[in-house]
Design a protein around this motif. Structure first.
Motif, PDB file in Angstrom:
ATOM      1  N   PRO A 109       0.841  -1.209   0.000  1.00  0.00           N
ATOM      2  CA  PRO A 109       0.000   0.000   0.000  1.00  0.00           C
ATOM      3  C   PRO A 109       0.871   1.252   0.000  1.00  0.00           C
ATOM      4  O   PRO A 109       1.894   1.310   0.681  1.00  0.00           O
ATOM      5  N   GLU A 110       0.486   2.249  -0.771  1.00  0.00           N
ATOM      6  CA  GLU A 110       1.308   3.437  -0.930  1.00  0.00           C
ATOM      7  C   GLU A 110       0.804   4.597  -0.071  1.00  0.00           C
ATOM      8  O   GLU A 110      -0.336   5.035  -0.211  1.00  0.00           O
ATOM      9  N   TYR A 111       1.663   5.059   0.837  1.00  0.00           N
ATOM     10  CA  TYR A 111       1.406   6.256   1.615  1.00  0.00           C
ATOM     11  C   TYR A 111       2.662   7.103   1.568  1.00  0.00           C
ATOM     12  O   TYR A 111       3.777   6.580   1.505  1.00  0.00           O
ATOM     13  N   THR A 112       2.498   8.412   1.602  1.00  0.00           N
ATOM     14  CA  THR A 112       3.637   9.317   1.603  1.00  0.00           C
ATOM     15  C   THR A 112       3.878   9.801   3.021  1.00  0.00           C
ATOM     16  O   THR A 112       3.077  10.576   3.571  1.00  0.00           O
ATOM     17  N   PHE A 113       4.974   9.353   3.618  1.00  0.00           N
ATOM     18  CA  PHE A 113       5.283   9.704   4.998  1.00  0.00           C
ATOM     19  C   PHE A 113       6.164  10.944   5.044  1.00  0.00           C
ATOM     20  O   PHE A 113       7.110  11.085   4.269  1.00  0.00           O
ATOM     21  N   THR A 114       5.832  11.828   5.955  1.00  0.00           N
ATOM     22  CA  THR A 114       6.643  13.020   6.203  1.00  0.00           C
ATOM     23  C   THR A 114       6.835  13.164   7.703  1.00  0.00           C
ATOM     24  O   THR A 114       6.061  12.630   8.504  1.00  0.00           O
ATOM     25  N   VAL A 158      -1.878   7.914   9.311  1.00  0.00           N
ATOM     26  CA  VAL A 158      -1.263   6.600   9.145  1.00  0.00           C
ATOM     27  C   VAL A 158       0.110   6.631   9.810  1.00  0.00           C
ATOM     28  O   VAL A 158       0.963   7.429   9.442  1.00  0.00           O
ATOM     29  N   LEU A 159       0.319   5.764  10.793  1.00  0.00           N
ATOM     30  CA  LEU A 159       1.605   5.671  11.472  1.00  0.00           C
ATOM     31  C   LEU A 159       2.449   4.584  10.815  1.00  0.00           C
ATOM     32  O   LEU A 159       1.928   3.725  10.100  1.00  0.00           O
ATOM     33  N   ARG A 177      -9.795   0.032   9.819  1.00  0.00           N
ATOM     34  CA  ARG A 177      -8.832   0.859   9.097  1.00  0.00           C
ATOM     35  C   ARG A 177      -7.939   1.605  10.100  1.00  0.00           C
ATOM     36  O   ARG A 177      -6.714   1.645   9.951  1.00  0.00           O
ATOM     37  N   LYS A 178      -8.563   2.160  11.127  1.00  0.00           N
ATOM     38  CA  LYS A 178      -7.793   2.872  12.148  1.00  0.00           C
ATOM     39  C   LYS A 178      -6.910   1.911  12.940  1.00  0.00           C
ATOM     40  O   LYS A 178      -5.795   2.269  13.338  1.00  0.00           O
ATOM     41  N   ALA A 179      -7.392   0.697  13.160  1.00  0.00           N
ATOM     42  CA  ALA A 179      -6.554  -0.297  13.840  1.00  0.00           C
ATOM     43  C   ALA A 179      -5.279  -0.558  13.038  1.00  0.00           C
ATOM     44  O   ALA A 179      -4.173  -0.602  13.593  1.00  0.00           O
ATOM     45  N   SER A 180      -5.424  -0.697  11.725  1.00  0.00           N
ATOM     46  CA  SER A 180      -4.244  -0.970  10.895  1.00  0.00           C
ATOM     47  C   SER A 180      -3.332   0.240  10.814  1.00  0.00           C
ATOM     48  O   SER A 180      -2.112   0.102  10.679  1.00  0.00           O
ATOM     49  N   PHE A 181      -3.900   1.438  10.901  1.00  0.00           N
ATOM     50  CA  PHE A 181      -3.096   2.657  10.857  1.00  0.00           C
ATOM     51  C   PHE A 181      -2.296   2.862  12.141  1.00  0.00           C
ATOM     52  O   PHE A 181      -1.209   3.450  12.107  1.00  0.00           O
ATOM     53  N   PRO A 225       7.515  10.052  11.750  1.00  0.00           N
ATOM     54  CA  PRO A 225       6.926   9.986  10.413  1.00  0.00           C
ATOM     55  C   PRO A 225       5.443   9.619  10.481  1.00  0.00           C
ATOM     56  O   PRO A 225       5.024   8.793  11.304  1.00  0.00           O
ATOM     57  N   ALA A 226       4.665  10.250   9.616  1.00  0.00           N
ATOM     58  CA  ALA A 226       3.230   9.955   9.528  1.00  0.00           C
ATOM     59  C   ALA A 226       2.761  10.296   8.122  1.00  0.00           C
ATOM     60  O   ALA A 226       3.389  11.074   7.406  1.00  0.00           O
ATOM     61  N   ALA A 227       1.653   9.690   7.739  1.00  0.00           N
ATOM     62  CA  ALA A 227       1.056   9.945   6.430  1.00  0.00           C
ATOM     63  C   ALA A 227      -0.419  10.224   6.620  1.00  0.00           C
ATOM     64  O   ALA A 227      -0.991  10.017   7.704  1.00  0.00           O
ATOM     65  N   VAL A 228      -1.044  10.701   5.550  1.00  0.00           N
ATOM     66  CA  VAL A 228      -2.486  10.932   5.545  1.00  0.00           C
ATOM     67  C   VAL A 228      -3.093  10.030   4.487  1.00  0.00           C
ATOM     68  O   VAL A 228      -2.697  10.060   3.316  1.00  0.00           O
ATOM     69  N   ALA A 229      -4.058   9.201   4.897  1.00  0.00           N
ATOM     70  CA  ALA A 229      -4.675   8.251   3.981  1.00  0.00           C
ATOM     71  C   ALA A 229      -5.839   8.896   3.237  1.00  0.00           C
ATOM     72  O   ALA A 229      -6.572   9.708   3.815  1.00  0.00           O
ATOM     73  N   PRO A 230      -6.028   8.533   1.974  1.00  0.00           N
ATOM     74  CA  PRO A 230      -7.226   8.985   1.278  1.00  0.00           C
ATOM     75  C   PRO A 230      -8.451   8.310   1.862  1.00  0.00           C
ATOM     76  O   PRO A 230      -8.369   7.227   2.443  1.00  0.00           O
ATOM     77  N   SER A 231      -9.602   8.930   1.719  1.00  0.00           N
ATOM     78  CA  SER A 231     -10.835   8.334   2.221  1.00  0.00           C
ATOM     79  C   SER A 231     -11.215   7.148   1.341  1.00  0.00           C
ATOM     80  O   SER A 231     -11.078   7.220   0.117  1.00  0.00           O
TER      81      SER A 231
END
Length: 271
Positions: A7-12, A25-26, A79-83, A260-266
């Motif tokens: 799965p692709e997330y952009t972490f900053t 997303v952690l 979803r939040k559990a996986s994040f 680091p953290a990312a923001v997931a699309p809805s």
């Protein structure tokens, strides 16, 4: 998608502490997976484990709400559990679509079978976790998913492979007294989380129904509804899950994060 896709997330990294929100997303080691059922179906899912190759201290096999009413692997509590849980509690989270269910991850083969054929879906997920060498496997069911836990989790071959189950909003429609009696006989732990304003089974009635299972711990959740809408209630569900599977971890879990953290699309839909 192939089972090796990630799965692709952009972490900053902001350098400052951030608030953990619904879409936060952690870090975790995430990969898309495929499960094979005994009747030849391919189910799509995702596995999220603690980052950096750390072995999880426990693994959740999640079973989603009714797919004919919008339930799927992205239902928001899961979803939040996986994040969050791989980073905050060293808990791995396996999410998947039961037969005939679609999500942004893809569609699982087959068709919804009212909880009958789904027995093989549950078994495939647990078998996958065992084949991966995972330990301390817990089932987590939500609504329809609780019916699958209760009907099949305390029966072999699954019963000998899991530590117990946690139920969110059990309606007790498909699962009946015989299933509760089977669970009681198994001795497996059972945590039952019942929203105060549930549409199907409220805490007082749940206490009566689950009295057939001496080891069941029924907890009413003040203010919550069947779908656990709102960060307050989703976070409470995650805290209750962690308290069962990792009693050495302090709860409530942190609401803020540094790193680091990312923001997931809805997702397309959410339940």
């Amino acid at each position: 998608m192939a089972s090796s896709d990630t799965p692709e997330y952009t972490f900053t990294t902001s350098g400052a502490e951030i608030e953990i929100r619904a879409s936060t997303v952690l870090p975790a080691d995430r990969r898309n997976i495929e499960l094979r059922t005994a009747d030849g179906l391919t189910l799509v899912g995702e596995y999220a484990a603690p980052a950096g190759g750390r072995a999880p201290k426990a693994t959740l096999v999640t079973l989603h709400p009714l797919p004919t009413h919008g339930g799927f692997m992205d239902s928001h509590v899961y979803r939040k559990a996986s994040f969050r849980l791989p980073a905050l509690a060293d808990i791995a989270v396996l999410r998947f679509n039961t037969r005939g269910t679609c999500s942004p991850r893809g569609c699982s083969d087959g068709a919804f079978d009212g909880g009958d054929g789904e027995r093989l879906d549950l078994q495939a997920a647990v078998d996958w976790a065992v084949a991966e060498g995972l330990h301390h496997i817990w089932l987590v069911g939500w609504s329809f998913g609780t019916e699958l836990c209760l009907k099949y989790g305390a029966q072999d071959p699954v019963a000998e492979l899991i530590e117990g189950a946690i139920l969110l909003s059990p309606p007790l429609h498909r699962a009946g007294d015989a299933d509760l009696d089977t669970w009681a006989a198994s001795g497996l732990p059972l945590k039952v989380l019942v929203p105060e304003f549930d549409d199907y089974l409220v805490p007082e009635d749940a206490a009566v129904r689950f009295a057939r299972v001496p080891q069941a711990d029924v907890t009413g959740i003040d203010g919550a509804k069947h779908l656990w809408v709102g960060e307050k209630y989703a976070a409470r569900a995650l805290d209750e899950i962690v308290a069962v599977v990792r009693p050495d971890v302090a709860v409530p879990l942190p609401a803020r994060w540094t790193g680091p953290a990312a923001v997931a699309p809805s997702p397309v839909t959410s339940r």
